[in-house]
Design an enzyme around this catalytic site. Structure first.
Site, PDB file in Angstrom:
ATOM      1  N   LYS A   1      -3.286  -2.807   8.113  1.00  0.00           N
ATOM      2  CA  LYS A   1      -3.256  -4.271   8.120  1.00  0.00           C
ATOM      3  C   LYS A   1      -2.341  -4.773   7.008  1.00  0.00           C
ATOM      4  CE  LYS A   1      -5.439  -6.513  11.366  1.00  0.00           C
ATOM      5  NZ  LYS A   1      -4.618  -6.762  12.517  1.00  0.00           N
TER       6      LYS A   1
ATOM      7  N   ASP B   1      -6.546  -0.825  -1.590  1.00  0.00           N
ATOM      8  CA  ASP B   1      -5.474   0.166  -1.700  1.00  0.00           C
ATOM      9  C   ASP B   1      -4.094  -0.476  -1.845  1.00  0.00           C
ATOM     10  OD1 ASP B   1      -5.277  -0.837   0.848  1.00  0.00           O
ATOM     11  OD2 ASP B   1      -5.576   1.060   1.885  1.00  0.00           O
ATOM     12  N   ASP B   2      -4.072  -1.757  -2.213  1.00  0.00           N
ATOM     13  CA  ASP B   2      -2.770  -2.444  -2.352  1.00  0.00           C
ATOM     14  C   ASP B   2      -2.419  -2.664  -3.810  1.00  0.00           C
ATOM     15  OD1 ASP B   2      -1.929  -3.215   0.491  1.00  0.00           O
ATOM     16  OD2 ASP B   2      -4.068  -3.675   0.385  1.00  0.00           O
TER      17      ASP B   2
ATOM     18  N   ASP C   1      -7.700  -7.433   0.814  1.00  0.00           N
ATOM     19  CA  ASP C   1      -7.485  -6.124   1.432  1.00  0.00           C
ATOM     20  C   ASP C   1      -8.277  -6.047   2.731  1.00  0.00           C
ATOM     21  OD1 ASP C   1      -6.386  -3.581   1.659  1.00  0.00           O
ATOM     22  OD2 ASP C   1      -8.164  -2.635   0.787  1.00  0.00           O
TER      23      ASP C   1
ATOM     24  N   TYR D   1      -3.653   9.165  -0.101  1.00  0.00           N
ATOM     25  CA  TYR D   1      -3.710   8.963   1.334  1.00  0.00           C
ATOM     26  C   TYR D   1      -2.712   7.889   1.800  1.00  0.00           C
ATOM     27  CZ  TYR D   1      -5.222   9.186   6.010  1.00  0.00           C
ATOM     28  OH  TYR D   1      -5.204   9.370   7.355  1.00  0.00           O
TER      29      TYR D   1
ATOM     30  N   ASP E   1       0.885  -1.164   0.000  1.00  0.00           N
ATOM     31  CA  ASP E   1       0.000   0.000   0.000  1.00  0.00           C
ATOM     32  C   ASP E   1       0.918   1.207   0.000  1.00  0.00           C
ATOM     33  OD1 ASP E   1      -1.562   2.159   0.646  1.00  0.00           O
ATOM     34  OD2 ASP E   1      -2.679   1.157   2.244  1.00  0.00           O
TER      35      ASP E   1
ATOM     36  N   GLN F   1       2.905   4.289   2.657  1.00  0.00           N
ATOM     37  CA  GLN F   1       2.663   3.842   4.051  1.00  0.00           C
ATOM     38  C   GLN F   1       3.287   2.484   4.392  1.00  0.00           C
ATOM     39  OE1 GLN F   1      -1.738   3.504   4.693  1.00  0.00           O
ATOM     40  NE2 GLN F   1      -1.345   1.317   4.854  1.00  0.00           N
TER      41      GLN F   1
ATOM     42  N   TYR G   1       0.306  -0.035  15.372  1.00  0.00           N
ATOM     43  CA  TYR G   1      -0.614  -0.236  14.248  1.00  0.00           C
ATOM     44  C   TYR G   1      -0.259   0.699  13.092  1.00  0.00           C
ATOM     45  CZ  TYR G   1      -4.610  -0.354  11.279  1.00  0.00           C
ATOM     46  OH  TYR G   1      -5.398  -0.481  10.172  1.00  0.00           O
TER      47      TYR G   1
HETATM   48  C1  F6R Z   1      -7.558  -0.738   7.690  1.00  0.00           C
HETATM   49  C2  F6R Z   1      -7.433   0.560   7.057  1.00  0.00           C
HETATM   50  C3  F6R Z   1      -8.432   1.611   7.355  1.00  0.00           C
HETATM   51  C4  F6R Z   1      -7.828   2.690   8.265  1.00  0.00           C
HETATM   52  C5  F6R Z   1      -8.879   3.767   8.625  1.00  0.00           C
HETATM   53  C6  F6R Z   1      -8.299   4.889   9.462  1.00  0.00           C
HETATM   54  O1  F6R Z   1      -6.539  -1.581   7.294  1.00  0.00           O
HETATM   55  O2  F6R Z   1      -6.511   0.815   6.322  1.00  0.00           O
HETATM   56  O3  F6R Z   1      -9.593   1.085   7.907  1.00  0.00           O
HETATM   57  O4  F6R Z   1      -7.321   2.109   9.435  1.00  0.00           O
HETATM   58  O5  F6R Z   1      -9.412   4.335   7.455  1.00  0.00           O
HETATM   59  O6  F6R Z   1      -7.219   5.392   8.804  1.00  0.00           O
HETATM   60  P1  F6R Z   1      -6.406   6.679   9.274  1.00  0.00           P
HETATM   61  O7  F6R Z   1      -6.020   6.449  10.697  1.00  0.00           O
HETATM   62  O8  F6R Z   1      -5.260   6.725   8.341  1.00  0.00           O
HETATM   63  O9  F6R Z   1      -7.353   7.845   9.130  1.00  0.00           O
HETATM   64 MG    MG Z   2      -4.089   2.230   2.982  1.00  0.00          MG
HETATM   65 MG    MG Z   3      -4.802  -2.326   2.043  1.00  0.00          MG
END
Ligand code: F6R
Ligand code: MG
Ligand code: MG
Length: 374
Positions: free
Chosen positions: A243, A64-65, A144, A103, A23, A107, A240
């Site tokens: 995932k 998103d991968d 995903d 976004y 991702d 990451q 965290y």
């Molecule tokens: C799960 C995932 C999403 C984010 C969620 C919050 O693997 O990627 O559910 O955890 O959208 O994301 P942030 O903290 O980046 O706003």
């Molecule tokens: Mg992502």
């Molecule tokens: Mg992903």
């Protein structure tokens, strides 16, 4: 392809299928990859093919991968192939993800500098080296909003459950069973368990998918049958960071489970860990590439399956395997289960247990309240 080996013996040149994913920025949020990322990945892999580094490639996505599927002659864990994937991910991050402010740009690129292998640096890797059979169907899966343990259930069903795979009973070449290489994620150690003899031992491990997951499957005679990614980002980063969104490669037919036996377990949208903020249980929904995106509550977790015929290390395909009404019921069931689980809000077992929450906010909440516990 045949090559002359030592003492004039001819031997079959092996092919390696490498599926490496990361991702490196979502559009919008963690929804799916951006078309420009896919386009650039294709350009860069076309160049690597021209340079002779890889034989063939496909680029696809799940949510998103960004998925780089490559065939080559260099074997597993090859620094050139891993280096190629790493440089593609970093270049796309710099030239597409960051300028477009996608976004979470980059990451999954957790490692500082590449040192020969992307394992442990963020990207997920499934690789399998094998001698091409006269005809070699290869299926690849990408999920995903979930973790590597999500493959435990389907891989067990495919290679060890005769109620799923008729060939285990009917086909003499499958009858001796399969060997499962299982990774203890928190210890980074592996054990090989043989089925059907050690079926209960295997299930004792696989039933805890957050701790144990399958890295490889071999037929009893050693024929490579499946390979899966095992990286857990939270264990690499200690917190965290999204995932792990695993990938998996499965060979099929002629002494291995049939394509339909490989797909069969996905007709049951089993519950996996992941979904919103990597902190919830939800059903794994099998979808076509068109729907390989996460929407409701950042999910539900999705899986795509692509089919290929590998011939002289070239990839014929893909065929979008879940693009079929035969999986409509599974999708409907997944939606119903998603609905049911969602009603639990922040309560377990929808939300993951405290052990998994260790990598999220729970320690901070406990720290804040610690003096108020009387
Ligand atoms: C799960 C995932 C999403 C984010 C969620 C919050 O693997 O990627 O559910 O955890 O959208 O994301 P942030 O903290 O980046 O706003
Ligand atoms: Mg992502
Ligand atoms: Mg992903």
């Amino acid at each position: 392809m045949l090559v002359k080996g030592l003492r004039e013996k001819t031997m079959v040149e092996k092919v390696t299928v490498s599926l490496i994913k990361a991702d490196i920025g979502g559009h919008p949020g963690h929804h799916r990859v951006h078309p420009k990322q896919v386009e650039m990945a294709r350009e860069l892999l076309a160049k690597a093919q021209k340079d002779g580094l890889i034989v063939d490639y496909r680029v696809f996505h799940c949510g998103d991968d960004l998925q780089l599927l490559m065939t080559h002659r260099r074997g597993e864990d090859n620094p050139d192939i891993h280096g190629l994937a790493w440089s593609i991910f970093t270049e796309i991050t710099e030239k597409v993800s960051k300028p477009l402010k996608l976004y979470g740009a980059g990451q999954d690129l957790l490692g500082e500098a590449f040192s020969g292998n992307v394992r442990g640096m963020g990207p997920g890797v499934a690789e399998m080296e094998f001698e091409e059979r006269p005809s070699d169907p290869v299926l690849v899966f990408a999920a995903d909003k979930t973790e590597p343990g999500a493959w435990n259930y389907p891989l067990f069903k495919i290679f060890a459950d005769p109620f799923n795979t008729a060939g285990l009973i009917i086909d003499p070449s499958l009858h001796d069973g399969f060997k499962f290489q299982v990774m203890a994620l928190h210890e980074g150690r592996e054990v090989t368990v043989k089925c059907p003899e050690e079926l209960y031992d295997l299930l004792a491990l696989l039933g805890t998918p957050s701790h144990y997951c399958i890295s490889k499957v071999f037929r009893a005679d050693g024929l490579p049958a499946a390979a899966a990614s095992t990286s857990r980002l939270s264990l690499i980063a200690g917190r965290y960071v999204g995932k792990d969104d695993p990938v998996c490669i499965v060979r099929a037919q002629h002494g291995l489970p049939a394509v339909g036996e490989v797909l069969e377990p996905f007709a049951f949208p089993h519950i996996v860990a992941g979904w919103m903020r990597g902190s919830h249980h939800g059903p794994l929904m099998p979808v076509s590439l068109r729907y390989a995106q996460c929407t409701r509550f950042d999910g539900p977790p999705r899986v795509v399956g692509l089919g290929f015929q590998v011939h002289n290390a070239l990839l014929e395909g893909p065929v979008d395997l879940f693009d079929d009404p035969a999986f409509d019921l599974a999708r409907e069931e997944a939606s119903r289960v998603a609905d049911y689980l969602r009603r639990h809000g922040p309560f377990m077992p929808h939300r993951l247990g405290p052990e998994e929450m260790e990598y999220t906010t729970l320690p901070k909440v406990l720290e804040k309240l610690k003096d108020r516990f009387k």
